[in-house]
Structures are given as structure tokens and as C-alpha cells.
Design an enzyme around this catalytic site. Structure first.
Site, mmCIF file in Angstrom:
data_model
loop_
_atom_site.group_PDB
_atom_site.id
_atom_site.type_symbol
_atom_site.label_atom_id
_atom_site.label_comp_id
_atom_site.label_asym_id
_atom_site.label_seq_id
_atom_site.Cartn_x
_atom_site.Cartn_y
_atom_site.Cartn_z
ATOM 1 N N GLY A 114 -1.808 -18.847 1.109
ATOM 2 C CA GLY A 114 -0.615 -19.359 0.420
ATOM 3 C C GLY A 114 -0.552 -20.885 0.471
ATOM 4 O O GLY A 114 -1.186 -21.512 1.321
ATOM 5 N N SER A 135 -1.090 -0.956 -4.601
ATOM 6 C CA SER A 135 -2.113 -1.340 -5.567
ATOM 7 C C SER A 135 -2.659 -0.152 -6.335
ATOM 8 O O SER A 135 -2.718 0.961 -5.814
ATOM 9 C CB SER A 135 -3.275 -2.009 -4.829
ATOM 10 N N TYR A 173 -9.985 -2.104 1.002
ATOM 11 C CA TYR A 173 -8.737 -2.710 0.510
ATOM 12 C C TYR A 173 -7.798 -1.606 -0.005
ATOM 13 O O TYR A 173 -6.652 -1.506 0.425
ATOM 14 C CB TYR A 173 -9.022 -3.713 -0.612
ATOM 15 N N LYS A 224 -4.044 -0.002 1.481
ATOM 16 C CA LYS A 224 -2.819 0.083 0.684
ATOM 17 C C LYS A 224 -2.280 1.515 0.668
ATOM 18 O O LYS A 224 -1.064 1.741 0.754
ATOM 19 C CB LYS A 224 -3.087 -0.414 -0.736
HETATM 20 C C1 WQD Z 1 -11.679 -6.442 -13.901
HETATM 21 C C2 WQD Z 1 -12.786 -5.992 -14.840
HETATM 22 C C3 WQD Z 1 -14.957 -5.886 -13.794
HETATM 23 C C4 WQD Z 1 -15.392 -10.168 -13.088
HETATM 24 C C5 WQD Z 1 -8.632 -5.534 -9.005
HETATM 25 C C6 WQD Z 1 -8.509 -5.196 -7.522
HETATM 26 C C7 WQD Z 1 -7.134 -5.295 -7.054
HETATM 27 C C8 WQD Z 1 -6.149 -4.546 -7.934
HETATM 28 C C9 WQD Z 1 -6.649 -4.368 -9.358
HETATM 29 C C10 WQD Z 1 -4.061 -5.380 -7.021
HETATM 30 C C11 WQD Z 1 -13.773 -5.029 -14.177
HETATM 31 C C12 WQD Z 1 -14.932 -6.940 -14.894
HETATM 32 C C13 WQD Z 1 -14.906 -8.922 -13.431
HETATM 33 C C14 WQD Z 1 -16.487 -10.716 -13.800
HETATM 34 C C15 WQD Z 1 -16.551 -8.773 -15.182
HETATM 35 N N1 WQD Z 1 -4.935 -5.267 -8.042
HETATM 36 N N2 WQD Z 1 -15.483 -8.243 -14.469
HETATM 37 N N3 WQD Z 1 -17.026 -9.992 -14.832
HETATM 38 O O1 WQD Z 1 -11.838 -4.654 -10.091
HETATM 39 O O2 WQD Z 1 -10.178 -4.089 -11.973
HETATM 40 O O3 WQD Z 1 -9.395 -4.535 -9.658
HETATM 41 O O4 WQD Z 1 -7.371 -5.559 -9.632
HETATM 42 O O5 WQD Z 1 -4.120 -4.892 -5.962
HETATM 43 O O6 WQD Z 1 -6.841 -6.677 -7.005
HETATM 44 O O7 WQD Z 1 -8.884 -3.882 -7.286
HETATM 45 O O8 WQD Z 1 -10.328 -6.421 -11.095
HETATM 46 O O9 WQD Z 1 -10.690 -8.660 -12.042
HETATM 47 O O10 WQD Z 1 -12.401 -7.746 -10.387
HETATM 48 O O11 WQD Z 1 -12.304 -6.808 -12.683
HETATM 49 O O12 WQD Z 1 -17.062 -8.141 -16.114
HETATM 50 O O13 WQD Z 1 -16.979 -11.855 -13.540
HETATM 51 O O14 WQD Z 1 -13.569 -7.138 -15.197
HETATM 52 O O15 WQD Z 1 -16.185 -5.173 -13.834
HETATM 53 O O16 WQD Z 1 -14.176 -4.080 -15.143
HETATM 54 P P1 WQD Z 1 -10.520 -4.867 -10.735
HETATM 55 P P2 WQD Z 1 -11.446 -7.502 -11.494
#
Ligand code: WQD
Length: 319
Positions: free
Chosen positions: A36, A119, A143, A147
Site C-alpha cells: 500500500g 475472490s 491464493y 480465500k
Molecule cells: C487475465 C487473462 C491470462 C497476462 C486474477 C487472479 C486474481 C483474481 C482474478 C481477485 C488470462 C491473460 C495475462 C499477460 C495474457 N482477482 N494474460 N498475457 O488469471 O484471470 O485472475 O484475477 O482476486 O487476482 O486470479 O488474471 O490478469 O493474470 O489474466 O494473455 O501478460 O489474461 O492468460 O487469460 P486472472 P490475469
């Protein structure tokens, strides 16, 4: 009377704290400032504490007393999926241990209104594309496990000592409600792509052979301002409903693919970049979007912003 916002110096927490203050609540931000930023909380009372520390119980009782805390919104947690795989013990100590100390102190201080930051990661890789809160949860990383365990702990507290709680399952948060509260941690798609294109590099797409319309993963992107508002609605709900523990998805109910996000970033940034198309990333479900009927019907909350506002606000906030 005060609302304690743990993690209130964080990206999401700072939005929650400001929205509470705007409506006239006295806000106490509790943060250990390892992630933070102090610059985000100059308008609030601030307490510095690591909830997992040995002295946290005693310190919390002092803080509750000092500020006349009557409710808690708990966002303080470690939240990086990849890091949780590398350091599972630390994630349990921080996220589960910290929550245990917080609940113990709240029980002793008889503070009985609690909003918990959970989450969509609790779902793991569900075999349905739009998830409702009633499906079985099988988190696939530490993670998400912390949760889900957190939700169990909250449910146990509502049975054992009549805590009234709402657990909010966040989907993919992005955007900025105020520029100064932009997401500064480059750990999710939108900030990762911003950083790459600003450095003149090609962003990476993890997988283009998924069973989706354009072959890339679909996620439910929720504006952080909408998400913060859901916390205030949840807190109000605890004031007037005898229900003990409720779980709510917080999303838009719509999905956007990685390619759609990239197209929006091209439009907003004016940078015509090419992405590098790589193999799938382990643990990514092809599509994950929220069934938001429960939160809409129960809390009267509905997301107001879509992908355009998310990308425009995030880009402006980090320009
Ligand atoms: C999103 C999509 C990647 C980076 C997160 C966490 C957690 C939860 C939900 C709160 C995926 C793709 C990513 C990149 C890509 N929220 N990607 N290139 O994995 O959906 O989940 O959010 O708790 O924080 O679980 O989020 O942003 O990592 O990925 O193609 O450089 O983008 O494969 O499909 P994710 P993300």
C-alpha cells in the site's frame, strides 16, 4: 463510530476508503505498507500493522478502542497467484493467519459487521462458463485456497459468535476511480500490457487456441469504482438484515477476451502494437464470468461501467 478498512492503502482499498469518507463515514485505514501507498490515505486516520504479526491481537484491540470501530472491511491480503505457488506457507500465514487474528480481536471487542474480500479464484477451473455462488469451489492455487478458507472462517464466526458478514468474490478488477489510486502493481493483464507497450515491447498473449470465439481466454473485467461501491452496499446490508453470512460474486456478468482487451487498449492508447502469441498459461480456464443475479437482487448493486471506461480510466491514470 468508525469503519476499519484493512488494506486501505491498496489499489482497491483506497477506493473503498474514499467512497466511505465521501458519504460521511469516519474511516480508519489499517495497512502494513508493504504494498500500500501512504500517498493514497492522507485523508483518513491511519494505523500501521501487519495483521499476521505476533502483537496484532493486542494492537487491534487498542485500535478498535481508540477509534470506536464498529465495522470492518477486510482487504489486506497477498494476492498474486504466481507468487502464492512459489511461497504457499507465506500466503497461508498472511492471508489465513492474518484473518484469524483479526476475527479473534473482533470477537473480543464484539464488533459484528464484516465485509471480506474474497475472490473468483475460489472457483478454480469450473466446468461452467458463468459461475454462480452455489457451485462447488476447487481453487487451483494457494491464493485461491486462502480465500476459500477465509470464507469458511467467516462462516464459522457467524455460527460461533453471531458475526454478520458478506464475502465478496472479486472477478478481474481494473481501471481507476481516481487517477491517484491507479493500480501500481504490474501483475494482471491490463497493467502488464500498458507497461509493455509504453516500453515499445510486444505484449504477450497466453494461448490463442482456446474454445472461445477468438481463441483467447475470456474474463469478467470489473471497474474498481464499481467494485468499491459493492463494498458499501454490502456494509449497508449488514446493518439491516439478520442473515449471518452471505457470499456475492462481484463482476459485470459479461466476458471480454484477451484480444478484445488488447483492441480496446490500442484504441485508447493510439499505439498500434502487435502482440506475441504464446502457448497457454497453466491454470487458465477458457472462460470465467460472474453470475451476478444474487448481488443485484439482494444488494441492489449492478456494475455501471464496461471495458471502455475501465481501459480509458486506467490509461489516463497511468499516463
Ligand atoms: C487475465 C487473462 C491470462 C497476462 C486474477 C487472479 C486474481 C483474481 C482474478 C481477485 C488470462 C491473460 C495475462 C499477460 C495474457 N482477482 N494474460 N498475457 O488469471 O484471470 O485472475 O484475477 O482476486 O487476482 O486470479 O488474471 O490478469 O493474470 O489474466 O494473455 O501478460 O489474461 O492468460 O487469460 P486472472 P490475469
Amino acid at each position: 463510530m468508525s469503519v476499519l478498512v484493512t488494506g486501505g492503502a491498496g489499489y482497491i482499498g483506497s477506493h473503498v476508503a474514499r467512497m466511505l469518507a465521501i458519504r460521511g463515514e469516519h474511516v480508519v485505514v489499517l495497512d502494513d505498507f508493504t504494498a500500500g501507498l501512504r500517498s493514497r490515505v492522507t485523508e483518513h486516520s491511519v494505523e500501521t500493522l501487519d495483521l499476521a504479526a505476533a502483537e496484532a491481537h493486542a494492537k487491534l484491540l487498542q485500535i478498535f478502542e481508540k477509534h470506536d470501530v464498529t465495522s470492518v472491511i477486510h482487504l489486506a491480503a497477498r494476492k498474486q497467484v504466481g507468487q502464492s505457488v512459489e511461497k504457499p506457507e507465506w500466503y497461508y500465514e498472511q492471508n489465513v493467519g492474518g484473518l484469524a487474528k483479526l476475527l479473534e480481536a473482533m470477537r473480543e471487542a464484539e464488533i459484528k459487521k464484516f465485509v471480506f474480500s474474497s475472490s473468483a479464484a475460489t472457483y478454480g477451473m469450473p466446468d461452467v462458463e458463468t459461475v454462480s455462488e452455489t457451485i462447488d469451489c476447487h481453487p487451483i492455487n494457494p491464493y485461491g485456497q486462502t480465500k476459500l478458507i477465509g470464507e469458511w472462517m467467516v462462516a464459522n464466526a457467524t455460527t460461533a459468535w453471531q458475526l454478520r458478514a458478506a464475502s465478496l468474490r472479486y472477478f478481474n478488477v481494473a481501471g481507476a476511480g481516481w487517477p491517484e489510486f491507479a493500480d501500481t502493481v504490474v501483475a494482471n493483464l491490463v497493467p502488464i500490457v500498458f507497461e509493455a507497450i509504453r516500453a515499445g515491447k510486444r505484449p504477450k498473449v497466453f494461448g490463442t487456441d482456446y474454445p472461445t470465439p477468438d481463441g483467447t481466454c475470456i474474463r469478467d473485467y470489473i471497474h474498481v469504482h464499481d467494485l468499491a461501491e459493492a463494498h458499501l452496499k454490502a456494509l449497508d446490508y449488514l446493518e439491516k438484515d439478520e442473515r449471518q453470512h452471505s457470499i456475492f460474486n462481484v463482476g459485470t456478468g459479461n466476458g471480454s477476451s484477451v484480444f478484445e482487451v488488447l483492441a480496446e487498449i490500442r484504441r485508447v492508447s493510439g499505439i498500434d502494437f502487435e502482440a506475441e502469441q504464446l502457448a497457454r498459461r497453466a491454470g487458465d480456464p477458457p472462460r470465467l464470468a460472474a453470475d451476478v443475479s444474487r448481488i443485484e437482487q439482494t444488494l441492489g448493486w449492478k456494475a455501471r461501467y464496461g471495458l471502455t471506461e475501465i481501459i480509458e480510466s486506467a490509461w489516463a491514470a497511468t499516463s
